[in-house]
Design a protein around this motif. Structure first.
Motif, mmCIF file in Angstrom:
data_model
loop_
_atom_site.group_PDB
_atom_site.id
_atom_site.type_symbol
_atom_site.label_atom_id
_atom_site.label_comp_id
_atom_site.label_asym_id
_atom_site.label_seq_id
_atom_site.Cartn_x
_atom_site.Cartn_y
_atom_site.Cartn_z
ATOM 1 N N PHE A 1 0.894 -1.131 0.103
ATOM 2 C CA PHE A 1 -0.139 -0.226 -0.150
ATOM 3 C C PHE A 1 0.910 0.989 -0.246
ATOM 4 O O PHE A 1 0.091 1.874 -0.651
ATOM 5 C CB PHE A 1 -0.759 -0.027 1.368
ATOM 6 C CG PHE A 1 -1.804 -1.324 1.159
ATOM 7 C CD1 PHE A 1 -3.167 -0.953 0.535
ATOM 8 C CD2 PHE A 1 -1.312 -2.242 2.411
ATOM 9 C CE1 PHE A 1 -4.039 -2.554 1.335
ATOM 10 C CE2 PHE A 1 -2.001 -3.405 2.051
ATOM 11 C CZ PHE A 1 -3.571 -3.332 1.148
ATOM 12 N N SER A 2 2.109 1.213 0.526
ATOM 13 C CA SER A 2 2.918 2.233 0.322
ATOM 14 C C SER A 2 4.003 2.433 1.397
ATOM 15 O O SER A 2 4.754 0.540 1.326
ATOM 16 C CB SER A 2 1.992 2.687 1.795
ATOM 17 O OG SER A 2 3.258 3.715 1.968
ATOM 18 N N SER B 1 -1.913 5.543 3.077
ATOM 19 C CA SER B 1 -2.493 6.392 1.432
ATOM 20 C C SER B 1 -4.263 6.795 1.119
ATOM 21 O O SER B 1 -3.439 7.009 0.185
ATOM 22 C CB SER B 1 -1.913 4.385 0.934
ATOM 23 O OG SER B 1 -3.410 3.973 1.061
#
Ligand code: AMP
Length: 298
Positions: free
Chosen positions: A39-40, A245
């Motif tokens: 996600f990040s 995110s």
């Protein structure tokens, strides 16, 4: 650095009814950072020893995980545990703190500006020291385990006070708040400072408690569970990865973060160490999330 994750980077010996590994890559920060990397781009705050295999570091870096906050000295933290047929409960045979015993985290300058902080399972003294160095965090998620509840409760309580989302599994919640009732435990936790409390119930899902709302996430009906080690950490990593995110902290987005947490945790249990987390792609995650959604419709 938007997201930092403090926790252990470990070499694990794990035995389950479905196999066994020795000296496998593990640790709360490792699982959490790998799950979050879907996600990040997280950075890890931890310590490893001179004995830690370089191939693991190369693999994490290749994945885009920042290792500037990873110190190297002495011997790597080691955990030796097993699961019986009830795979919801890890039994610890040995915990060797090694380099963690005298670890004082010193955050690189870029990490001090982090907005999202995951204090994954590690000594609460380390969790506090990390938090003190972050200038203005937007959201702090904290996890722990029975080892620290039993050995460092006072420091743990100080960390909880500074936490936005507290993660506990059901056994830890009962132990920490001395009650058999999970709703009571969650309400006690909410009184301490966090605005949300998530109680993980292994393969049976997770409960999200906020001031006046309650969300019940199902578990994924997995037929093939090999090793649940790191499920809690993967849950937390995906949860904060999604928050970092989207930068939305409302109850509705927390629900989605919980579902991403459940998704990554369910994948993680399918193989030993990080093998499954390494093999999945964004499409696999979204497909399972959709299945979760469909499971709740009636
Ligand atoms: P989980 O199954 O998500 O609770 O986490 C499993 C991971 O936690 C393993 O890879 C271990 O290396 C790590 N671990 C075990 N004991 C501890 C501890 N006392 N503090 C921090 N991490 C630990």
């Amino acid at each position: 650095m938007e997201l930092i994750i403090a926790g252990t980077v470990a070499l694990d010996d794990v035995k389950t009814p479905f196999g066994e590994v020795k000296g496998a890559l593990g640790g709360s920060a490792t699982y959490a950072a790998y799950a979050a990397s879907h996600f990040s781009r997280p950075g890890i705050v931890s310590v490893i020893g001179e004995d830690f295999p370089k191939q693991h570091l190369d693999m994490l870096e290749k994945r885009g995980i920042d290792l500037k906050g990873l110190k190297k000295e002495g011997k790597t933290f080691r955990w030796d545990g097993y699961y019986e047929f009830d795979m919801n409960e890890a039994k610890t045979l040995r915990t060797e703190l090694n380099a963690l015993e005298n670890f004082t985290p010193k955050l690189p300058e870029a990490y001090k500006k982090a907005k999202y902080v995951f204090l994954a399972n590690i000594d609460p003294g380390v969790q506090l020291a990390v938090l003190q160095q972050v200038k203005k965090p937007a959201w702090v998620v904290t996890d722990t385990m029975n080892f620290w509840i039993e050995n460092k409760k006072e420091e743990l309580m100080k960390v909880i006070k500074k936490t936005d989302t507290l993660l506990l599994n059901d056994g830890e919640a009962r132990e920490l708040f001395k009650t058999t009732n999970l709703v009571k435990a969650a309400n006690e936790a909410l009184k301490l400072g966090p605005s949300s409390v998530i109680i993980k119930k292994g393969e049976h899902g997770a409960l999200l408690f906020t001031k006046d709302k309650h969300f019940n996430a199902p578990g994924y009906p997995l037929e093939n569970i090999k090793d649940p080690t790191g499920c809690g950490d993967s849950f937390g990593g995906a949860l904060i990865g999604h928050l970092a995110s989207t930068k939305l902290h409302g109850e509705w987005n927390l629900r989605k973060a919980v579902m991403y947490g459940s998704t990554l945790a369910s994948f993680n249990a399918e193989e030993f160490s990080l093998e499954k987390l390494k093999s999945i792609k964004k499409e696999d995650i979204e497909k399972r999330l959709k299945e979760f959604r469909e499971m709740r419709e009636f």
